[in-house]
Design a protein around this motif. Structure first.
Motif, PDB file in Angstrom:
ATOM      1  N   ILE A   1       0.608  -1.144  -0.057  1.00  0.00           N
ATOM      2  CA  ILE A   1       0.057   0.072  -0.502  1.00  0.00           C
ATOM      3  C   ILE A   1       0.530   1.235   0.430  1.00  0.00           C
ATOM      4  CG2 ILE A   1      -2.043   1.072   1.001  1.00  0.00           C
ATOM      5  CD1 ILE A   1      -2.887  -0.802   3.119  1.00  0.00           C
ATOM      6  N   PRO A   2       0.615   2.028  -1.092  1.00  0.00           N
ATOM      7  CA  PRO A   2       1.789   3.689  -1.160  1.00  0.00           C
ATOM      8  C   PRO A   2       1.759   4.047  -0.176  1.00  0.00           C
ATOM      9  CG  PRO A   2       0.894   3.217  -2.930  1.00  0.00           C
ATOM     10  CD  PRO A   2       0.203   2.077  -1.920  1.00  0.00           C
ATOM     11  N   ASP A   3       3.152   4.943   0.292  1.00  0.00           N
ATOM     12  CA  ASP A   3       2.766   4.948   2.202  1.00  0.00           C
ATOM     13  C   ASP A   3       2.223   4.774   3.368  1.00  0.00           C
ATOM     14  OD1 ASP A   3       5.208   7.447   0.156  1.00  0.00           O
ATOM     15  OD2 ASP A   3       2.602   7.518  -0.288  1.00  0.00           O
ATOM     16  N   TYR A   4       2.299   3.409   3.070  1.00  0.00           N
ATOM     17  CA  TYR A   4       1.862   2.834   4.553  1.00  0.00           C
ATOM     18  C   TYR A   4       2.170   1.692   5.146  1.00  0.00           C
ATOM     19  CZ  TYR A   4      -2.504   1.995   7.404  1.00  0.00           C
ATOM     20  OH  TYR A   4      -3.440   1.762   8.211  1.00  0.00           O
ATOM     21  N   ASP A   5       2.253   1.460   6.256  1.00  0.00           N
ATOM     22  CA  ASP A   5       3.577   0.518   6.728  1.00  0.00           C
ATOM     23  C   ASP A   5       3.274  -1.060   6.855  1.00  0.00           C
ATOM     24  OD1 ASP A   5       5.145   2.070   8.325  1.00  0.00           O
ATOM     25  OD2 ASP A   5       4.051   2.333   9.654  1.00  0.00           O
ATOM     26  N   TYR A   6       1.910  -1.419   6.976  1.00  0.00           N
ATOM     27  CA  TYR A   6       1.334  -2.406   6.518  1.00  0.00           C
ATOM     28  C   TYR A   6       1.202  -3.005   5.084  1.00  0.00           C
ATOM     29  CZ  TYR A   6       1.029  -1.662  11.502  1.00  0.00           C
ATOM     30  OH  TYR A   6       1.194  -1.305  12.421  1.00  0.00           O
ATOM     31  N   ARG A   7       0.651  -4.266   4.752  1.00  0.00           N
ATOM     32  CA  ARG A   7       0.456  -4.346   3.330  1.00  0.00           C
ATOM     33  C   ARG A   7      -1.094  -5.570   3.016  1.00  0.00           C
ATOM     34  NH1 ARG A   7       5.948  -7.247   2.709  1.00  0.00           N
ATOM     35  NH2 ARG A   7       7.199  -5.480   2.233  1.00  0.00           N
ATOM     36  N   TYR A   8      -1.524  -5.648   2.240  1.00  0.00           N
ATOM     37  CA  TYR A   8      -3.306  -6.083   2.505  1.00  0.00           C
ATOM     38  C   TYR A   8      -3.413  -7.340   1.617  1.00  0.00           C
ATOM     39  CZ  TYR A   8      -4.168  -4.717  -2.233  1.00  0.00           C
ATOM     40  OH  TYR A   8      -4.530  -4.260  -3.587  1.00  0.00           O
ATOM     41  N   VAL A   9      -3.843  -8.008   1.487  1.00  0.00           N
ATOM     42  CA  VAL A   9      -4.320  -9.341   0.863  1.00  0.00           C
ATOM     43  C   VAL A   9      -5.881  -9.723   1.472  1.00  0.00           C
ATOM     44  CG1 VAL A   9      -3.767 -10.394   3.041  1.00  0.00           C
ATOM     45  CG2 VAL A   9      -3.992 -11.425   0.206  1.00  0.00           C
ATOM     46  N   TYR A  10      -6.373 -10.228   0.288  1.00  0.00           N
ATOM     47  CA  TYR A  10      -8.278 -10.538   1.144  1.00  0.00           C
ATOM     48  C   TYR A  10      -7.906 -12.261   1.307  1.00  0.00           C
ATOM     49  CZ  TYR A  10     -10.034  -6.103  -0.952  1.00  0.00           C
ATOM     50  OH  TYR A  10     -11.112  -5.386  -1.045  1.00  0.00           O
ATOM     51  N   VAL A  11      -8.416 -12.570   2.369  1.00  0.00           N
ATOM     52  CA  VAL A  11      -8.701 -13.496   2.725  1.00  0.00           C
ATOM     53  C   VAL A  11     -10.217 -14.442   3.495  1.00  0.00           C
ATOM     54  CG1 VAL A  11      -7.887 -14.847   4.889  1.00  0.00           C
ATOM     55  CG2 VAL A  11      -6.413 -13.722   4.423  1.00  0.00           C
ATOM     56  N   ASN A  12      -9.900 -15.386   2.430  1.00  0.00           N
ATOM     57  CA  ASN A  12     -11.801 -16.070   2.645  1.00  0.00           C
ATOM     58  C   ASN A  12     -12.827 -14.366   1.883  1.00  0.00           C
ATOM     59  OD1 ASN A  12     -10.927 -17.751   3.644  1.00  0.00           O
ATOM     60  ND2 ASN A  12     -11.363 -17.583   5.890  1.00  0.00           N
ATOM     61  N   GLY A  13     -12.242 -13.447   1.185  1.00  0.00           N
ATOM     62  CA  GLY A  13     -13.361 -12.616   0.827  1.00  0.00           C
ATOM     63  C   GLY A  13     -13.359 -11.187   1.511  1.00  0.00           C
ATOM     64  N   ARG A  14     -12.342 -11.605   2.499  1.00  0.00           N
ATOM     65  CA  ARG A  14     -12.295  -9.750   3.224  1.00  0.00           C
ATOM     66  C   ARG A  14     -10.867  -9.354   3.314  1.00  0.00           C
ATOM     67  NH1 ARG A  14     -14.779 -10.332   9.321  1.00  0.00           N
ATOM     68  NH2 ARG A  14     -14.287  -8.139   9.206  1.00  0.00           N
ATOM     69  N   PRO A  15     -11.211  -8.580   3.543  1.00  0.00           N
ATOM     70  CA  PRO A  15      -9.248  -7.280   3.698  1.00  0.00           C
ATOM     71  C   PRO A  15      -9.374  -7.297   4.615  1.00  0.00           C
ATOM     72  CG  PRO A  15     -11.662  -5.508   2.995  1.00  0.00           C
ATOM     73  CD  PRO A  15     -12.029  -7.383   3.203  1.00  0.00           C
ATOM     74  N   VAL A  16      -7.361  -7.607   4.152  1.00  0.00           N
ATOM     75  CA  VAL A  16      -7.013  -7.612   6.066  1.00  0.00           C
ATOM     76  C   VAL A  16      -5.779  -6.771   5.830  1.00  0.00           C
ATOM     77  CG1 VAL A  16      -7.932  -9.351   6.533  1.00  0.00           C
ATOM     78  CG2 VAL A  16      -6.419  -9.702   5.427  1.00  0.00           C
ATOM     79  N   LEU A  17      -5.279  -6.056   6.395  1.00  0.00           N
ATOM     80  CA  LEU A  17      -3.565  -5.547   6.740  1.00  0.00           C
ATOM     81  C   LEU A  17      -3.077  -6.129   7.414  1.00  0.00           C
ATOM     82  CD1 LEU A  17      -4.820  -1.610   8.053  1.00  0.00           C
ATOM     83  CD2 LEU A  17      -4.879  -3.074   5.091  1.00  0.00           C
ATOM     84  N   VAL A  18      -1.661  -6.741   7.131  1.00  0.00           N
ATOM     85  CA  VAL A  18      -0.258  -7.375   7.535  1.00  0.00           C
ATOM     86  C   VAL A  18       0.876  -6.737   7.999  1.00  0.00           C
ATOM     87  CG1 VAL A  18       0.590  -9.485   6.658  1.00  0.00           C
ATOM     88  CG2 VAL A  18      -1.820  -9.357   6.027  1.00  0.00           C
ATOM     89  N   GLU A  19       1.160  -6.934   9.170  1.00  0.00           N
ATOM     90  CA  GLU A  19       2.513  -6.808   8.894  1.00  0.00           C
ATOM     91  C   GLU A  19       3.551  -6.902   8.512  1.00  0.00           C
ATOM     92  OE1 GLU A  19       6.319  -5.866  11.100  1.00  0.00           O
ATOM     93  OE2 GLU A  19       5.169  -7.598  11.561  1.00  0.00           O
ATOM     94  N   PRO A  20       4.202  -6.880   7.748  1.00  0.00           N
ATOM     95  CA  PRO A  20       5.004  -7.166   6.440  1.00  0.00           C
ATOM     96  C   PRO A  20       6.109  -8.562   7.210  1.00  0.00           C
ATOM     97  CG  PRO A  20       5.886  -4.983   6.750  1.00  0.00           C
ATOM     98  CD  PRO A  20       4.458  -4.908   7.409  1.00  0.00           C
ATOM     99  N   GLN A  21       6.829  -8.271   8.301  1.00  0.00           N
ATOM    100  CA  GLN A  21       7.564  -9.119   8.736  1.00  0.00           C
ATOM    101  C   GLN A  21       7.583  -9.840   9.650  1.00  0.00           C
ATOM    102  OE1 GLN A  21       7.771  -4.961   9.800  1.00  0.00           O
ATOM    103  NE2 GLN A  21       9.471  -5.221   8.217  1.00  0.00           N
ATOM    104  N   SER A  22       6.287 -10.185  10.342  1.00  0.00           N
ATOM    105  CA  SER A  22       6.255 -11.765  11.158  1.00  0.00           C
ATOM    106  C   SER A  22       4.598 -12.262  10.308  1.00  0.00           C
ATOM    107  CB  SER A  22       5.331 -10.693  12.632  1.00  0.00           C
ATOM    108  OG  SER A  22       4.062 -10.109  11.738  1.00  0.00           O
ATOM    109  N   ARG A  23       3.984 -11.724   9.263  1.00  0.00           N
ATOM    110  CA  ARG A  23       3.080 -11.909   8.096  1.00  0.00           C
ATOM    111  C   ARG A  23       2.020 -12.271   9.241  1.00  0.00           C
ATOM    112  NH1 ARG A  23       4.339 -13.117   3.230  1.00  0.00           N
ATOM    113  NH2 ARG A  23       2.229 -14.449   2.870  1.00  0.00           N
ATOM    114  N   ARG A  24       1.405 -11.402  10.134  1.00  0.00           N
ATOM    115  CA  ARG A  24       0.746 -11.713  11.148  1.00  0.00           C
ATOM    116  C   ARG A  24      -0.979 -10.585  10.614  1.00  0.00           C
ATOM    117  NH1 ARG A  24       0.582 -15.463  14.444  1.00  0.00           N
ATOM    118  NH2 ARG A  24       1.956 -16.258  15.037  1.00  0.00           N
ATOM    119  N   VAL A  25      -2.212 -11.059  10.445  1.00  0.00           N
ATOM    120  CA  VAL A  25      -3.326  -9.651  10.244  1.00  0.00           C
ATOM    121  C   VAL A  25      -3.428  -9.481  11.605  1.00  0.00           C
ATOM    122  CG1 VAL A  25      -5.646  -9.676  10.140  1.00  0.00           C
ATOM    123  CG2 VAL A  25      -3.980 -11.873   9.184  1.00  0.00           C
ATOM    124  N   VAL A  26      -3.414  -8.049  11.738  1.00  0.00           N
ATOM    125  CA  VAL A  26      -3.192  -6.571  11.935  1.00  0.00           C
ATOM    126  C   VAL A  26      -4.452  -6.353  12.215  1.00  0.00           C
ATOM    127  CG1 VAL A  26      -0.462  -6.924  12.770  1.00  0.00           C
ATOM    128  CG2 VAL A  26      -1.547  -5.171  11.275  1.00  0.00           C
TER     129      VAL A  26
END
Length: 188
Positions: free
Chosen positions: A159-184
């Motif tokens: 995500i431009p200029d943002y600390d977290y990444r995203y993905v859709y899991v089971n149809g829902r958008p989630v933010l992910v902490e890139p180092q731990s790969r945990r949903v935040v």
């Protein structure tokens, strides 16, 4: 933090009775922060949170092995087995059934530990970016919740200029902490 005491009538899904094929209890470790529920499914209320790496005692699992009746620090409930690690395969766990009883008045006292903390809701421009840049969802068994770790094979998107990444899991958008790969954060 104040303790709240909630009283209510719990009908049908409220109280559960267990029938176990084997009396042996098995220790397990949570592999992610995990909700402990009043029954075997995401539609049941959360009564506790099992933190990643905490221990539980499995009393038994449902016939399919997807949900297990567990004791977590004295709190009884049901947890999704996909986030419980044991030395035994879920297929050989003692079997337990979930049965409802009639309406019962119960007193629910939340546990003293903190609930799972998630990051603050993202700025509107982040939500807009994720909605406009929808990606093919991945599907995981169980519920999507803060604290679950994503496998290395799952691609997460910048995500431009943002600390977290995203993905859709089971149809829902989630933010992910890139180092731990945990949903935040799980977007509504």
């Amino acid at each position: 933090m104040k303790s709240l005491i909630l009283k209510g009538t719990v009908a049908a899904a409220g109280l559960f009775a267990l029938t176990s094929v084997a009396a042996a209890q098995v220790e397990a470790t949570a592999t992610a922060d995990l909700n402990l529920r009043t029954g075997p499914g995401t539609g049941y209320p959360v009564v506790d949170v099992i933190r990643s790496s905490e221990q539980v005692i499995i009393n038994g699992c449902d016939e399919g092995g997807s949900w297990c009746s567990v004791n977590h620090a004295g709190v009884e409930g049901w947890a999704y087995s996909g986030y419980l690690a044991t030395e035994q395969a879920m297929e050989v766990m003692p079997r337990t059934t979930y049965e409802t009883t009639g309406a019962v008045e119960v007193e629910v006292v939340p546990p003293p530990r903190e609930v799972i903390t998630e990051v603050a809701p993202p700025p509107r421009e982040v939500i807009t970016y994720v909605e406009r840049n929808r990606v093919e969802p991945i599907y995981l068994e169980g519920e999507v919740s803060v604290g679950i770790g994503l496998p290395e094979t799952v691609e997460v998107y910048d995500i431009p200029d943002y600390d977290y990444r995203y993905v859709y899991v089971n149809g829902r958008p989630v933010l992910v902490e890139p180092q731990s790969r945990r949903v935040v954060y799980v977007m509504p």
